[in-house]
Write a protein that holds these residues in place. Sequence first.
Motif, PDB file in Angstrom:
ATOM      1  N   SER A   1       0.827  -1.207   0.000  1.00 21.57           N
ATOM      2  CA  SER A   1       0.000   0.000   0.000  1.00 21.57           C
ATOM      3  C   SER A   1       0.861   1.257   0.000  1.00 21.57           C
ATOM      4  O   SER A   1       2.011   1.225   0.436  1.00 21.57           O
ATOM      5  CB  SER A   1      -0.891   0.050   1.248  1.00 21.57           C
ATOM      6  OG  SER A   1      -1.770  -1.044   1.270  1.00 21.57           O
TER       7      SER A   1
ATOM      8  N   LYS B   1      -3.539   4.068  -1.091  1.00 26.27           N
ATOM      9  CA  LYS B   1      -3.693   3.439  -2.396  1.00 26.27           C
ATOM     10  C   LYS B   1      -3.192   2.007  -2.316  1.00 26.27           C
ATOM     11  O   LYS B   1      -2.118   1.746  -1.778  1.00 26.27           O
ATOM     12  CB  LYS B   1      -2.882   4.234  -3.422  1.00 26.27           C
ATOM     13  CG  LYS B   1      -2.941   3.702  -4.845  1.00 26.27           C
ATOM     14  CD  LYS B   1      -2.010   4.518  -5.736  1.00 26.27           C
ATOM     15  CE  LYS B   1      -1.969   3.974  -7.150  1.00 26.27           C
ATOM     16  NZ  LYS B   1      -2.943   4.637  -8.034  1.00 26.27           N
ATOM     17  N   ASN B   2      -3.976   1.080  -2.844  1.00 26.98           N
ATOM     18  CA  ASN B   2      -3.545  -0.309  -2.938  1.00 26.98           C
ATOM     19  C   ASN B   2      -2.732  -0.446  -4.218  1.00 26.98           C
ATOM     20  O   ASN B   2      -3.255  -0.298  -5.322  1.00 26.98           O
ATOM     21  CB  ASN B   2      -4.786  -1.217  -2.974  1.00 26.98           C
ATOM     22  CG  ASN B   2      -4.392  -2.686  -3.071  1.00 26.98           C
ATOM     23  OD1 ASN B   2      -3.455  -3.040  -3.776  1.00 26.98           O
ATOM     24  ND2 ASN B   2      -5.118  -3.522  -2.356  1.00 26.98           N
TER      25      ASN B   2
ATOM     26  N   GLU C   1      -6.669   0.684  -6.443  1.00 31.71           N
ATOM     27  CA  GLU C   1      -7.738   1.363  -5.696  1.00 31.71           C
ATOM     28  C   GLU C   1      -7.152   2.433  -4.782  1.00 31.71           C
ATOM     29  O   GLU C   1      -6.078   2.262  -4.228  1.00 31.71           O
ATOM     30  CB  GLU C   1      -8.449   0.381  -4.770  1.00 31.71           C
ATOM     31  CG  GLU C   1      -9.461  -0.524  -5.415  1.00 31.71           C
ATOM     32  CD  GLU C   1     -10.064  -1.430  -4.353  1.00 31.71           C
ATOM     33  OE1 GLU C   1     -11.167  -1.110  -3.876  1.00 31.71           O
ATOM     34  OE2 GLU C   1      -9.404  -2.420  -3.986  1.00 31.71           O
ATOM     35  N   GLN C   2      -7.901   3.496  -4.634  1.00 31.98           N
ATOM     36  CA  GLN C   2      -7.419   4.566  -3.763  1.00 31.98           C
ATOM     37  C   GLN C   2      -8.581   5.164  -3.005  1.00 31.98           C
ATOM     38  O   GLN C   2      -9.682   5.318  -3.535  1.00 31.98           O
ATOM     39  CB  GLN C   2      -6.726   5.637  -4.619  1.00 31.98           C
ATOM     40  CG  GLN C   2      -6.217   6.820  -3.804  1.00 31.98           C
ATOM     41  CD  GLN C   2      -5.287   7.707  -4.619  1.00 31.98           C
ATOM     42  OE1 GLN C   2      -4.520   7.218  -5.424  1.00 31.98           O
ATOM     43  NE2 GLN C   2      -5.377   9.008  -4.409  1.00 31.98           N
TER      44      GLN C   2
ATOM     45  N   GLU D   1      -9.531   8.379  -0.188  1.00 35.99           N
ATOM     46  CA  GLU D   1      -8.995   9.603   0.400  1.00 35.99           C
ATOM     47  C   GLU D   1      -9.603   9.811   1.772  1.00 35.99           C
ATOM     48  O   GLU D   1     -10.801   9.611   1.959  1.00 35.99           O
ATOM     49  CB  GLU D   1      -9.278  10.776  -0.540  1.00 35.99           C
ATOM     50  CG  GLU D   1      -8.691  10.478  -1.924  1.00 35.99           C
ATOM     51  CD  GLU D   1      -8.906  11.606  -2.929  1.00 35.99           C
ATOM     52  OE1 GLU D   1      -9.669  12.538  -2.621  1.00 35.99           O
ATOM     53  OE2 GLU D   1      -8.281  11.527  -4.007  1.00 35.99           O
TER      54      GLU D   1
ATOM     55  N   ILE E   1      -7.277  -1.206   1.693  1.00 36.14           N
ATOM     56  CA  ILE E   1      -8.272  -0.180   1.359  1.00 36.14           C
ATOM     57  C   ILE E   1      -9.639  -0.467   1.978  1.00 36.14           C
ATOM     58  O   ILE E   1     -10.123   0.283   2.808  1.00 36.14           O
ATOM     59  CB  ILE E   1      -8.484   0.010  -0.162  1.00 36.14           C
ATOM     60  CG1 ILE E   1      -7.173   0.293  -0.846  1.00 36.14           C
ATOM     61  CG2 ILE E   1      -9.496   1.137  -0.387  1.00 36.14           C
ATOM     62  CD1 ILE E   1      -6.651   1.668  -0.719  1.00 36.14           C
TER      63      ILE E   1
END
Length: 428
Positions: A380, A396-397, A402-403, A405, A426
């Motif tokens: 990550s 973020k992965n 994938e991300q 916030e 995530i």
Amino acid sequence: MAEKLQAPRGTFDVLPDNAALRTQLIDQIAGPLFAQAGYGRIDTPIFEDTALFARGVGESTDIVSKEMYTFTDQGDRSQTLRPEGTAPVCRAYVEHGMHKLPQPVKLWYEGPFFRQEAPQAGRYRQFFQIGAEALGSDDPALDAESIVLAARLLDGAGVTGARLRIGSLGSGPERAAYSAALKTYLRAHESELSHDVAARIDLNPLRAFDAKHEGTQAVMANAPRLLESISAEDREHFDEVLALLDAANVEYEVDTTLVRGLDYYTRTLFEFTSDKLGAQSGVGGGGRYDGLVEMLGGPATPGIGWAAGIERILAAAEAEAPQAQHPAAYIALDEGADRAAAFALLLKLREVHGLAAQIELAGRSMKGQLKAASRVGAKSLVIFGGGRGQYDAAVKNLTTGEQIELDGLTAGDYYDRIAERVLAGIKV
RNA sequence: GUGGGCGUAGCUCAGCAGGUAGAGCUCCGCGUUGUGGUCGCGGCGGUCGCCGGUUCGAAUCCGGUCGCUCACCCCA
């Protein structure tokens, strides 16, 4: 110009990849093997009184006569960087009264040794050995157990195609008689021998068997064989060792010409070789030394042991370096990010959540940080925002891309929320 | 100690009928003024082991020297 400093001749630096290989060999392979067999670890000093080696290893050996790193300390005592491990272990056995423990006492060690020789492939001035010594019994089963351990270690390390040669040096009057006979034989052929061999007929005639010199080899082909003149008792001992090796499915070749360059050996003698090593084909070797402890001032105590070169094991095995641990998280910093907060998160991930975590330490661009995170295999990425209103931090992965916030940097549980995401990849 | 081979960027090497140095990999940056692993472009990086000689000029030729390496000896 300032002289370039480099590692001394015949020495080397162990860099991380190689260090991982060594650690694996010692901790994962050798350690459990020895523990299983009841061997306890011993560490003796790197240097000892010079007299220990002079007496124990033998004045006539190359090791003592020309290869020792010897110095005088401030108390005017002659000290020597250890060139081998058996004599020190025997010294420790005597010094700590280990003859009062249940016998045999089984010990193993690992560490650096020093010999001042001309370096070449597989031969260094500082080299590392793994060794095992078993004192206090002359039961042939102890010989067999010791040899099997060495064989299993090589197997476990991934050394394939190693050959085990084994012989017996005998003992007592038979050995002395043989030595005299061999000297006579060698003198009769002195002119055909190499210079070195001829020069040490009296000192150590047995070593003539080990010469690569053609003329010497021709002479030795017809020389009397020690194995054929040992006592019936020693022969019986030797045969039982062989029988036990058979039972253990350890392959060996009986070699009537086998000799080793240390004076203390008696009876069982063996050596493992590999053809992957160039001229220095020996991976490890050892034997029985039933007189050594007494010679060093202890009670009459039989013993057997061996040592194997770590560099040679690794060279013969050609093992792959184990992969370094991949960090769970890599913390990246956007321009203007709160560095103290990022640092605090780093430590929290490590110390509270037990995660392997790294943080950007080289001032790279965001693109460079992403590359760096990928390169170290981070699972990550945590990006600390630059306070431009987009987000406080993002997780973020790096596998899926994938991300998510997360805002709320000032909230008390903010780091934990990030850690949660990192741990879960995530999703929560 | 003796003999063979080799010493050019961090690494692996090219360049050697003598004209003052290159590639690949690595590293950093840019291509997307906030987002990666491919690709493209660019950059950092070398007193060509050192000293001396020959020459207008030497990484390239000669001598010496140091270092590394392989082998003998011996051993892990």
